[in-house]
Design an enzyme around this catalytic site. Structure first.
Site, PDB file in Angstrom:
ATOM      1  N   CYS A  68       1.298   4.267  -1.221  1.00 52.99           N
ATOM      2  CA  CYS A  68       2.444   5.134  -0.918  1.00 52.99           C
ATOM      3  C   CYS A  68       3.503   5.103  -2.012  1.00 52.99           C
ATOM      4  CB  CYS A  68       3.056   4.746   0.421  1.00 52.99           C
ATOM      5  SG  CYS A  68       3.611   3.030   0.519  1.00 52.99           S
ATOM      6  N   HIS A 356       6.745   0.952   3.643  1.00 54.24           N
ATOM      7  CA  HIS A 356       6.251   2.265   3.213  1.00 54.24           C
ATOM      8  C   HIS A 356       7.287   2.926   2.317  1.00 54.24           C
ATOM      9  CE1 HIS A 356       3.649   5.719   3.482  1.00 54.24           C
ATOM     10  NE2 HIS A 356       4.549   6.478   4.094  1.00 54.24           N
ATOM     11  N   ASN A 378       6.307  12.793   3.226  1.00 58.31           N
ATOM     12  CA  ASN A 378       5.380  11.681   3.370  1.00 58.31           C
ATOM     13  C   ASN A 378       4.131  11.929   2.513  1.00 58.31           C
ATOM     14  OD1 ASN A 378       4.263   9.296   4.319  1.00 58.31           O
ATOM     15  ND2 ASN A 378       4.657   9.753   6.468  1.00 58.31           N
TER      16      ASN A 378
END
Length: 436
Positions: A68, A356, A378
């Site tokens: 991520c 994250h 995202n």
């Protein structure tokens, strides 16, 4: 206190007499906990409209990997590329940076292992627990960009191991733990540890090249933009970065909000053993209060630039609806349970840490210029959230966001001086050393 059978029997009776809990039991056992406790009104209160909205580009997908932080960093460059060169869509290769991060982390691990650490030292156990992993920090990404550059995804596409990294990590860590024993034995025997280390790194390189593919040293890339203009590049990954991104990453700093007693505000921090490139950029954070933290993020977006940020994404998260809010689920009315820990308490007692990294792509401001909700890009693909985007309430940001990366010129002179000071070194297992 010993839990007696009489005490447990009393709990049975209390539950049986509570008609509300019996009704909730029926709902939860059939439908699941969060589905049963979901608050419908949270959706209407967090509609995806923002006074500052910087991108509607299609989202990327890290799939079954922990990349991520790479996706978030490359997405900030990607938006710049799409806008500047007028392309329909474009991605930089996340697999390319993944290869070099794994390679450099392996060398980093070996360097720590041959240091002066005794076998019974908790720090050695910490290193051996996970010699390397997919996650990382912003400054670690900068170290990779500066040393290896970047390439288009079309030039170095995904592999099975980059999209689903479990097997790669399992066997790379198995190899590195074996290497640790070899290196420490070589030192004990007075051998040439650097020569042995070079041989071991060749094995690591071979393993990565087989699983991820050999990365290009030079390449050719061509594309047409929306105006049908043809552009062509021939050169190295570092030359490609300089020509098509060209951002001086030394002009950006990591800012955190860690309200624990051991981390005074307006001071800089680093974490022992945290890094990837030996001799590369040091991982370093400036700790500020949350109001200032948000103002810095807003200022960067007001200037037209998205913001890399790190958070604890699993907290109060409604993945299907794309909501990160403090009122997503109602435990109090349904279960008579209330979660009252402060942000500092959650950090101190292991309830929360950064898990994250994503991109702040917009924010909604009220008449006084204060944030009310945030647009989050995202990297879980278009089927998560609202075509891949999430809405984070301002309260959720306060409680579960820990890190942003902003331009140095947004800091005050006092903040910049605090950042430039020699950082306090935190223990390896400090929550601010968590990898996104």
């Amino acid at each position: 206190m010993t839990v007696t059978s009489d005490f447990t029997q009393k709990l049975y009776e209390n539950f049986a007499e509570n008609t509300k809990l019996r009704a909730v039991e029926n709902a939860v056992t059939k439908n699941g906990l969060l589905s049963s406790l979901e608050v419908r009104g949270s959706h209407a209160a967090n509609l995806p409209e923002f006074s500052i909205d910087l991108t509607k580009d299609p989202v990327t997908n890290q799939k079954q990997s922990g990349r991520c932080w790479m996706f978030a960093a490359l997405n900030t460059f990607r938006h710049k590329f799409i806008n500047e060169f007028k392309t329909e869509d474009f991605e930089f290769s996340q697999a390319y940076t993944f290869f070099w991060d794994k390679y450099e982390k392996s060398n980093w691990f070996m360097e720590q292992i041959i240091g002066d650490i005794e076998m019974d030292d908790r720090r050695l156990k910490f290193l051996l627990q996970t010699p390397q992993q997919d996650g990382g920090q912003w400054d670690m990404m900068v170290a990779i960009f500066e040393k290896y550059g970047i390439v288009p995804k079309a030039v170095y596409p995904e592999s099975q191991a980059s999209s689903s990294s479990r097997e790669l990590n399992q066997y790379l860590n198995k190899l590195l733990r074996q290497d640790a024993e070899i290196l420490r034995y070589t030192i004990e025997q007075g051998g040439d540890v650097e020569a042995v280390k070079e041989e071991l790194l060749q094995e690591v390189f071979n393993f990565l090249a087989v699983t991820l593919g050999l990365p290009p040293q030079n390449f050719e890339f061509a594309f047409r933009n929306k105006d049908n203009e043809y552009k062509k590049f021939v050169g190295s990954p570092k030359e490609f970065y300089n020509e098509y991104v060209g951002i001086d990453l030394n002009n950006y700093v990591s800012v955190i909000n860690a309200p624990t007693a051991d981390k005074p505000y307006n001071k800089s921090y680093t974490v022992e053993f945290l890094g990837n490139v030996v001799g590369g950029k040091e991982v370093k954070h400036l700790n500020v209060e949350m109001d200032r933290f948000k103002k810095l993020a807003i200022a960067q977006m007001q200037a037209g630039e998205t913001v890399w940020f790190g958070c604890d994404v699993g907290q109060e998260s409604n993945r299907s609806a794309g909501l990160l809010t403090m009122d997503s689920y109602d435990f109090k009315s349904s279960l008579d349970i209330e979660f009252t820990q402060s942000k500092a308490g959650r950090l101190d007692y292991g309830e929360s840490l950064m898990t994250h990294a994503m991109v702040l792509a917009g924010v909604d401001l009220d008449a006084d210029g204060n944030s009310t909700k945030w647009k989050v890009e995202n990297s879980w693909g278009k089927d998560a959230g609202q075509k891949g985007y999430f809405v984070a309430s301002d309260e959720w940001m306060d409680e579960y966001t820990y890190q942003i990366v902003v331009r140095k010129d947004l800091l005050t002179e006092e903040e910049l001086a605090a950042y430039e000071e020699k950082p306090q070194v935190l223990l390896p297992w400090d929550p601010m050393g968590a990898l996104a």
